[in-house]
Design an enzyme around this catalytic site. Sequence first.
Site, PDB file in Angstrom:
ATOM      1  CB  SER A  61      -0.840   0.094   1.021  1.00 43.42           C
ATOM      2  OG  SER A  61      -1.611  -1.097   1.736  1.00 43.42           O
TER       3      SER A  61
HETATM    4  N1  SAM Z   1       0.311  -5.399   3.892  1.00 44.60           N
HETATM    5  C1  SAM Z   1       0.900  -5.870   3.047  1.00 44.60           C
HETATM    6  C2  SAM Z   1       2.173  -4.907   2.908  1.00 44.60           C
HETATM    7  O1  SAM Z   1       2.793  -4.370   3.348  1.00 44.60           O
HETATM    8  O2  SAM Z   1       3.515  -4.898   2.386  1.00 44.60           O
HETATM    9  C3  SAM Z   1       0.416  -5.102   1.580  1.00 44.60           C
HETATM   10  C4  SAM Z   1      -1.093  -6.362   1.578  1.00 44.60           C
HETATM   11  S1  SAM Z   1      -1.907  -6.502   0.358  1.00 44.60           S
HETATM   12  C5  SAM Z   1      -2.200  -4.528  -0.546  1.00 44.60           C
HETATM   13  C6  SAM Z   1      -2.818  -7.186   0.229  1.00 44.60           C
HETATM   14  C7  SAM Z   1      -2.225  -9.509   0.443  1.00 44.60           C
HETATM   15  O3  SAM Z   1      -3.633  -9.979   1.570  1.00 44.60           O
HETATM   16  C8  SAM Z   1      -1.966  -9.365  -0.451  1.00 44.60           C
HETATM   17  O4  SAM Z   1      -0.515  -9.760  -0.505  1.00 44.60           O
HETATM   18  C9  SAM Z   1      -2.745 -10.307  -1.011  1.00 44.60           C
HETATM   19  O5  SAM Z   1      -2.234 -11.700  -1.463  1.00 44.60           O
HETATM   20  C10 SAM Z   1      -3.150 -11.269   1.167  1.00 44.60           C
HETATM   21  N2  SAM Z   1      -4.736 -11.952   0.625  1.00 44.60           N
HETATM   22  C11 SAM Z   1      -5.830 -11.587   0.645  1.00 44.60           C
HETATM   23  N3  SAM Z   1      -6.658 -12.454   0.802  1.00 44.60           N
HETATM   24  C12 SAM Z   1      -6.066 -12.878   1.809  1.00 44.60           C
HETATM   25  C13 SAM Z   1      -6.471 -13.894   2.516  1.00 44.60           C
HETATM   26  N4  SAM Z   1      -7.923 -15.085   2.555  1.00 44.60           N
HETATM   27  N5  SAM Z   1      -5.770 -14.749   3.625  1.00 44.60           N
HETATM   28  C14 SAM Z   1      -4.954 -13.811   4.136  1.00 44.60           C
HETATM   29  N6  SAM Z   1      -4.232 -13.308   3.031  1.00 44.60           N
HETATM   30  C15 SAM Z   1      -4.752 -12.376   1.414  1.00 44.60           C
END
Ligand code: SAM
Length: 223
Positions: A61
């Site tokens: 993000s």
């Molecule tokens: N917090 C992260 C960072 O600091 O880099 C950014 C996260 S990114 C915007 C959203 C993340 O959520 C992705 O890596 C995606 O694979 C993960 N995601 C989506 N659905 C998910 C789920 N049900 N369980 C775990 N991770 C999930």
Amino acid sequence: MNFEEKRKELVESLKDRGILTQQNVIDAMLKVPRELFIPEDVKSSAYVDSPLSIGSGQTISAPHMNAMMCEILELKEGEKVLEVGTGSGYHAALCAEIIAPPDSKSPGHIYTIERHEDLAENARENFKKTGYDEVITVIVGDGTLGYDKEAPYDKILVTAASPSDIPSPLKDQLKEGGIMCIPAGSKRFTQYLYKIQNIDGETKKKKITGVRFVPLMGKHGFE
Ligand code: SAM
């Protein structure tokens, strides 16, 4: 490139824009090296206030969003935090710097769940590199189920957009008086950031602002 100088400039601009106000969040953003959490080809943009690609079709993000979400959570040293969506690990490291700074011997801990195994493994390496590996546990799985084993949590941070109906396991795993910060809405378009609080046995939901996140996939997320 002088990353430290760029980091300071970014923090100053987030303060000027009124996004960064809490001292512990300001200190964490000054300390955690975002450049060590992102792929080589985007390193020169480490301190541009925008999301960046981290592989597997996912993004880290924008820094203003990290700052805003940390402030909504009102993080305090010693807390137990659940993050859903580890991605690069940067946001978890920011939280760790606040709730369990290295060498503080604070009982604070972060459990972070990622559904992509390669991203989870990369985040583990990033935590080792930056010294947060002892206070952050990475779990591979469906974060819409939460992580019952360590529940309840003082704070829950969700970094992918949930359907409007917030996953019930996450609400159930939030402590009485705890705070959850979660984007929710439609899969690709209208989404809002919410502050959820469990107060006197009731879940209260406050809309903060419009946002754009990748979808939260899984049993209580999108298909
Ligand atoms: N917090 C992260 C960072 O600091 O880099 C950014 C996260 S990114 C915007 C959203 C993340 O959520 C992705 O890596 C995606 O694979 C993960 N995601 C989506 N659905 C998910 C789920 N049900 N369980 C775990 N991770 C999930």
